[in-house]
Scaffold this motif. Structure first.
Motif, mmCIF file in Angstrom:
data_model
loop_
_atom_site.group_PDB
_atom_site.id
_atom_site.type_symbol
_atom_site.label_atom_id
_atom_site.label_comp_id
_atom_site.label_asym_id
_atom_site.label_seq_id
_atom_site.Cartn_x
_atom_site.Cartn_y
_atom_site.Cartn_z
ATOM 1 N N GLY A 149 0.819 -1.205 0.000
ATOM 2 C CA GLY A 149 0.000 0.000 0.000
ATOM 3 C C GLY A 149 0.849 1.249 0.000
ATOM 4 N N LYS A 150 1.916 1.215 0.814
ATOM 5 C CA LYS A 150 2.794 2.383 0.891
ATOM 6 C C LYS A 150 3.444 2.663 -0.450
ATOM 7 N N LEU A 151 3.834 1.583 -1.118
ATOM 8 C CA LEU A 151 4.464 1.700 -2.424
ATOM 9 C C LEU A 151 3.532 2.409 -3.406
ATOM 10 N N VAL A 152 2.276 1.971 -3.418
ATOM 11 C CA VAL A 152 1.296 2.569 -4.330
ATOM 12 C C VAL A 152 1.101 4.034 -3.990
ATOM 13 N N ARG A 153 0.973 4.337 -2.692
ATOM 14 C CA ARG A 153 0.764 5.721 -2.290
ATOM 15 C C ARG A 153 1.951 6.590 -2.672
ATOM 16 N N THR A 154 3.161 6.055 -2.469
ATOM 17 C CA THR A 154 4.364 6.807 -2.834
ATOM 18 C C THR A 154 4.328 7.159 -4.316
ATOM 19 N N ALA A 155 4.041 6.150 -5.121
ATOM 20 C CA ALA A 155 4.037 6.364 -6.563
ATOM 21 C C ALA A 155 2.983 7.402 -6.957
ATOM 22 N N ILE A 156 1.784 7.276 -6.383
ATOM 23 C CA ILE A 156 0.707 8.216 -6.731
ATOM 24 C C ILE A 156 1.089 9.630 -6.306
ATOM 25 N N GLU A 182 9.517 10.977 -13.551
ATOM 26 C CA GLU A 182 10.658 10.076 -13.656
ATOM 27 C C GLU A 182 10.842 9.305 -12.346
ATOM 28 N N GLU A 183 10.661 10.015 -11.231
ATOM 29 C CA GLU A 183 10.853 9.379 -9.936
ATOM 30 C C GLU A 183 9.771 8.344 -9.653
ATOM 31 N N SER A 184 8.580 8.548 -10.255
ATOM 32 C CA SER A 184 7.486 7.632 -9.939
ATOM 33 C C SER A 184 7.622 6.309 -10.680
ATOM 34 N N ILE A 185 8.524 6.243 -11.665
ATOM 35 C CA ILE A 185 8.646 5.004 -12.453
ATOM 36 C C ILE A 185 9.093 3.841 -11.580
ATOM 37 N N GLU A 186 10.081 4.096 -10.716
ATOM 38 C CA GLU A 186 10.617 2.977 -9.931
ATOM 39 C C GLU A 186 9.577 2.375 -8.984
ATOM 40 N N PRO A 187 8.885 3.196 -8.166
ATOM 41 C CA PRO A 187 7.854 2.581 -7.321
ATOM 42 C C PRO A 187 6.765 1.869 -8.129
ATOM 43 N N VAL A 208 5.576 -1.965 -7.835
ATOM 44 C CA VAL A 208 4.173 -2.374 -7.655
ATOM 45 C C VAL A 208 3.825 -3.473 -8.647
ATOM 46 N N VAL A 209 4.247 -3.301 -9.889
ATOM 47 C CA VAL A 209 3.952 -4.301 -10.924
ATOM 48 C C VAL A 209 4.630 -5.620 -10.589
ATOM 49 N N ARG A 210 5.860 -5.551 -10.046
ATOM 50 C CA ARG A 210 6.539 -6.784 -9.652
ATOM 51 C C ARG A 210 5.726 -7.536 -8.608
ATOM 52 N N ARG A 211 5.050 -6.807 -7.729
ATOM 53 C CA ARG A 211 4.294 -7.465 -6.667
ATOM 54 C C ARG A 211 2.894 -7.871 -7.108
ATOM 55 N N ASN A 212 2.310 -7.107 -7.993
ATOM 56 C CA ASN A 212 0.972 -7.456 -8.453
ATOM 57 C C ASN A 212 0.850 -7.046 -9.914
ATOM 58 N N SER A 213 1.033 -8.025 -10.780
ATOM 59 C CA SER A 213 1.035 -7.686 -12.210
ATOM 60 C C SER A 213 -0.370 -7.412 -12.731
ATOM 61 N N ASN A 214 -1.390 -7.570 -11.885
ATOM 62 C CA ASN A 214 -2.756 -7.247 -12.307
ATOM 63 C C ASN A 214 -3.149 -5.821 -11.939
#
Lengths: 475, 208
Positions: free
Chosen positions: A365-372, A381-386, A390-396
Motif C-alpha cells: 500500500g505504501k508503495l502505491v501511495r508513494t508512486a501516486i 521520472e521518480e514515480s517510475i521505480e515505485p 508495484v507491478v513486480r508485486r501485483n502484475s494485475n
C-alpha cells in the motif's frame, strides 16, 4: 534407563512445543483484497491496508460507546471527536487514540448546562466545534473547552417549504465560516447557512437523471388528473447521507440511497463552490456509500454501507484497494458509519460493534501511495521505480500500468507509454500517445522523405530530358 | 476461372449500376452462385476480423470472449433466415423473384457493408481516436449503400412498386421473427421429447 528415556521424551515434547510457530502473530487480513482487471473482473490482490487494532469505549476508560454516529479529526490540534449518540456525549481522543476529554454536556453562556439529546454530527475548525444536535433540531457551536458560543435553530426563510422539518445530522464548515448542514428528509440539497446562522439557500442538490422509466412516468402524469398524478412517485433527487469537506474546498457528499431498477442516481458527488457536481468519474452504481473521506493527494476512501467494504480509489475513480467486510473479526464491521484518515492510517467507527478499528498501510500500500504522490507532484521520472515495484508485486494492478504510461508519456517516450497504456487497457491515453508517436516518427523521417521526393523529381526531370533528346536525335 | 471473373465483374457492375445490374440478373440470367458464396464467406470473415483485427484504440472486445462458431452461426444463420423469410414472403405476395434471384440480391446487399467494414478495420490500425467521426462515417456509407442496393434489388428482382417493396421488407422482418419463434419452439419441443425418452428409458432400466 527407562526413566531417562521418559525424561528425554518429555524434554523433546517441550522443545517441540516451544519451537512451534504458535507465537508468530501472522498479519493476515480477515478479508480478501481485490482489484479490477482489464475486463472488469475482480482479481485477488495483495492487501493495501491491514487492521492493526480495535478500540472500544471501555478500553478508553469511558464505558462502551452506544450507537456512535460520527467522527471528525481536527488536524490542527490533533483531536479526534467522536459523537457517541446513544450515550448523549462527545468523546475527544488524541491521535494515538488516548482519551483527552469527554463532554457529557456543554456550558451555556449563562453558566448553565446544555445537555445533549441526540447529537449526530460534528465538525471542528480552528477554535470552534460545530455539533449537529438532531434531537434539539439545532446546530450548536462551542469552543474547544465546551463553552457554547452560538446555537443555530431551524432556519427561517421564505425559500423553505411550509412543511420543512429541520433534522440536522451532519455539519461541515468551510474556510469562510459558512455552514453546510445535512437535514434528514431534505432532498432539495444541503442547507447552506451564513456565519450567523441565517439561511442562504439549498446547496448542490443531487441530480435527477431522466431515465426511460421516469420519461414514461412523465407521460402518464401529463395524461392523468392532478389528483391521480400526485399519488405517483415524485421526481425528487435522493437526499445526501454524509458530507466531507476536502482540502481543496470541494464538498464530497454521499447519497442516502442507491439506484433502484430503472432509476439512476449519483451515489457520490463532488460539489464545487457553485453547487455543481464535478466528480470526474461516473458514480451511478447500485452501491450505498455510508461515508467518504478524501486526503490531500485526492485519494478517495469510501465505506460501502451494505457490505461493510471500504473502497479506496484515486481521484479519477480507479480502484486502488478494497478492505473490510461484514463479520466479527478485527478488520470486519457490522455497521460502519464513519471514517477518518489520520496521516496514513484509516479509522472506522462501527455503530454496532461500538469500536474504532485502525487500519495501517501495508508495504504494498505504501508503495502505491508513494508512486501516486510522486506522480501528482509532477515527479514522473521518480514515480517510475515505485510503479515498477508495484507491478513486480501485483502484475494485475492496472493503476500501475496507467501510472507508468503517464510517466513515460511525460518523458516523451511515447512507444513505451503506448506499451503500458495497452497493458492498462487505457484506450484514450493510448490514442494520445499513439498520436504523439506517429507525429514524432513523421518528424524524424521528414528529412528522408524530402530527400527522396527531391531525388525522384530530379530523376524524372533527367529522364524526361534524356527521352526528349533521344526523340530529337531520332527525328 | 473465367466464369468467376465474369461473376465478380457482374457484381461490381451491379454495385455501381444497380438498375441495369439487377435487370440483367433477372432477365439475362447473369450473376454466379459461386461468387455469391465467396461474398458470404467474406462477410463472415469480416465479422470475425471486426473483433480480432480492429485497432486497439477502437476494439473493446474481450479476446477471451470471441467465439468464431457463434459469429458463424449469427452471420450465416442470420443470412439463411433472411433468405428464407424473403423467399416465403415473396411467394405469398406472388412476386416474380425466383429463389436464385433472391439469393443473388441478398448477397449483393452484403457487398458494400463488407467492403467498407474492411476499410474501417484497416483504418482503425493507423489512426487515433480523433478520427472516430470519419471512421463512423465510413461505416455509415457502407450501410447506406447496402440499404440502397437492397431496395433497388427488391424493386427489380421482384418487379414491385415502391410501396410493395416497403411492405415486402416489413413482412420479411415479421417473417424473420416468426421463423425465430418457430425455431425456438422446435428446439424446446425436441428437448422435451429427448427428456421424455430419457425418462422412459430410465424407468424401464430401473424395473428390468
Amino acid at each position: 534407563m527407562r526413566k531417562n528415556g521418559k525424561r528425554f521424551i518429555s524434554i523433546l515434547c517441550g522443545m517441540i512445543f516451544l519451537l512451534s510457530p504458535m507465537a508468530v502473530r501472522a498479519a493476515e487480513a480477515p478479508y480478501q483484497t481485490y482489484t479490477i482487471d482489464k475486463w472488469g473482473n475482480a482479481t485477488p490482490a495483495p492487501d493495501g491496508y491491514l487492521p492493526t487494532r480495535s478500540i472500544g469505549g471501555a478500553q478508553l476508560g469511558l464505558g462502551d460507546f452506544k450507537d456512535a454516529s460520527d467522527m471528525f479529526y481536527c488536524a490542527e490540534y490533533g483531536e479526534l471527536y467522536i459523537v457517541d449518540s446513544g450515550n448523549q456525549r462527545i468523546v475527544v481522543l488524541d491521535k494515538n487514540l488516548q482519551a483527552v476529554k469527554c463532554w457529557e454536556s456543554l456550558t451555556l453562556q449563562d453558566g448553565s448546562d446544555y445537555s445533549f439529546v441526540n447529537p449526530q454530527g460534528i465538525y471542528a475548525a480552528g477554535e470552534k466545534v460545530y455539533i449537529a444536535e438532531m434531537g434539539r433540531q439545532e446546530v450548536v457551536v462551542c469552543d474547544r473547552e465546551g463553552q457554547v458560543s452560538n446555537i443555530f435553530g431551524a432556519p427561517v426563510s421564505s425559500l423553505l417549504p411550509d412543511n420543512f422539518n429541520y433534522q440536522p445530522h451532519k455539519v461541515v464548515v468551510d474556510a469562510t465560516g459558512r455552514i453546510y448542514v445535512l437535514s434528514k428528509g431534505v432532498y432539495q440539497g444541503i442547507v447552506y447557512l451564513e456565519q450567523d446562522g441565517s439561511f442562504i439557500k439549498f446547496f448542490g442538490a443531487n441530480e435527477v437523471e431522466m431515465t426511460l422509466k421516469r420519461r414514461v412516468q412523465k407521460v402518464w402524469k401529463s395524461i392523468l388528473s392532478d389528483k391521480a398524478a400526485a399519488t405517483m412517485q415524485a421526481f425528487n433527487p435522493i437526499e445526501y447521507g454524509n458530507l466531507f469537506l476536502g482540502a481543496d474546498g470541494y464538498i464530497y457528499a454521499t447519497a442516502a440511497g442507491s439506484e433502484s431498477r430503472g432509476e439512476s442516481t449519483n451515489v457520490l458527488t463532488k460539489i464545487n463552490p457553485l453547487g455543481i457536481d464535478t466528480l470526474p468519474f461516473k458514480s451511478r452504481l447500485s452501491i450505498l456509500y455510508g461515508d467518504v473521506t478524501v486526503d490531500e493527494s485526492g485519494v478517495i476512501t469510501l465505506i460501502e454501507a451494505n457490505e461493510g467494504t471500504i473502497y479506496q480509489m484515486d481521484e479519477n475513480g480507479k480502484l486502488m484497494f478494497t478492505f473490510g467486510g461484514l463479520g466479527n473479526q478485527v478488520g470486519l464491521f457490522k455497521k460502519p458509519v464513519s471514517m477518518v484518515q489520520i496521516e496514513e492510517k484509516i479509522y472506522v467507527l462501527d455503530a454496532d460493534k461500538n469500536t474504532i478499528t485502525e487500519f495501517e498501510l501495508t508495504q504494498f500500500g505504501k508503495l502505491v501511495r508513494t508512486a501516486i504522490n510522486l506522480y501528482n507532484e509532477g515527479l514522473y521520472e521518480e514515480s517510475i521505480e515505485p510503479w515498477q515495484e508495484v507491478v513486480r508485486r501485483n502484475s494485475n494492478y492496472l493503476l500501475a500500468y496507467t501510472g507508468l504510461g503517464k510517466a513515460y508519456y511525460q518523458l516523451g517516450e511515447y512507444d513505451r507509454a503506448m506499451y503500458y497504456y495497452r497493458l492498462a487497457n487505457d484506450r484514450a491515453n493510448y490514442s494520445d500517445a499513439y498520436k504523439e508517436a506517429s507525429l514524432q516518427r513523421m518528424r524524424d523521417s521528414f528529412g528522408t522523405i524530402v530527400l527522396a521526393a527531391v531525388l525522384i523529381a530530379a530523376a524524372a526531370v533527367v529522364f524526361a530530358k534524356h527521352r526528349k533528346k533521344r526523340k530529337g536525335a531520332n527525328a | 476461372m473465367n466464369k468467376l471473373k465474369e461473376g465478380f465483374k457482374q457484381c461490381q457492375y451491379t454495385m455501381f449500376h444497380p438498375v441495369n445490374g439487377f435487370d440483367r440478373v433477372k432477365w439475362n440470367n447473369e450473376g454466379s452462385l459461386p461468387v455469391c458464396c465467396i461474398i458470404l464467406a467474406a462477410f463472415f470473415l469480416v465479422n470475425v476480423f471486426d473483433e480480432v483485427l480492429t485497432g486497439f484504440i477502437f476494439n473493446t472486445t474481450n479476446p477471451d470472449k470471441i467465439s468464431v462458431p457463434s459469429i458463424f452461426l449469427i452471420t450465416m444463420g442470420g443470412f439463411a433466415i433472411c433468405y428464407v423469410a424473403n423467399w416465403a414472403v415473396s411467394s405469398l405476395m406472388f412476386t416474380e423473384g425466383k429463389s436464385r434471384h433472391i439469393f443473388i440480391m441478398l448477397t449483393y446487399t452484403l457487398v458494400p457493408y463488407t467492403v467498407f467494414e474492411l476499410i474501417y478495420i484497416i483504418a482503425t490500425n493507423f489512426v487515433n481516436n480523433e478520427m472516430n467521426a470519419f471512421l463512423e462515417a465510413i461505416r455509415f456509407i457502407g450501410l447506406l449503400w447496402s440499404f440502397l442496393i437492397l431496395l433497388l434489388g427488391e424493386y427489380y428482382v421482384h418487379q414491385l412498386t415502391f410501396l410493395q417493396v416497403v411492405l415486402n421488407l416489413f413482412l420479411t422482418a415479421a417473417g424473420i421473427v416468426v421463423i425465430l419463434f418457430l425455431l425456438l419452439l422446435g428446439y424446446s419441443l425436441v428437448q422435451q421429447i429427448y427428456v421424455f425418452l430419457v425418462t422412459i428409458y430410465n424407468e424401464i432400466a430401473f424395473r428390468l
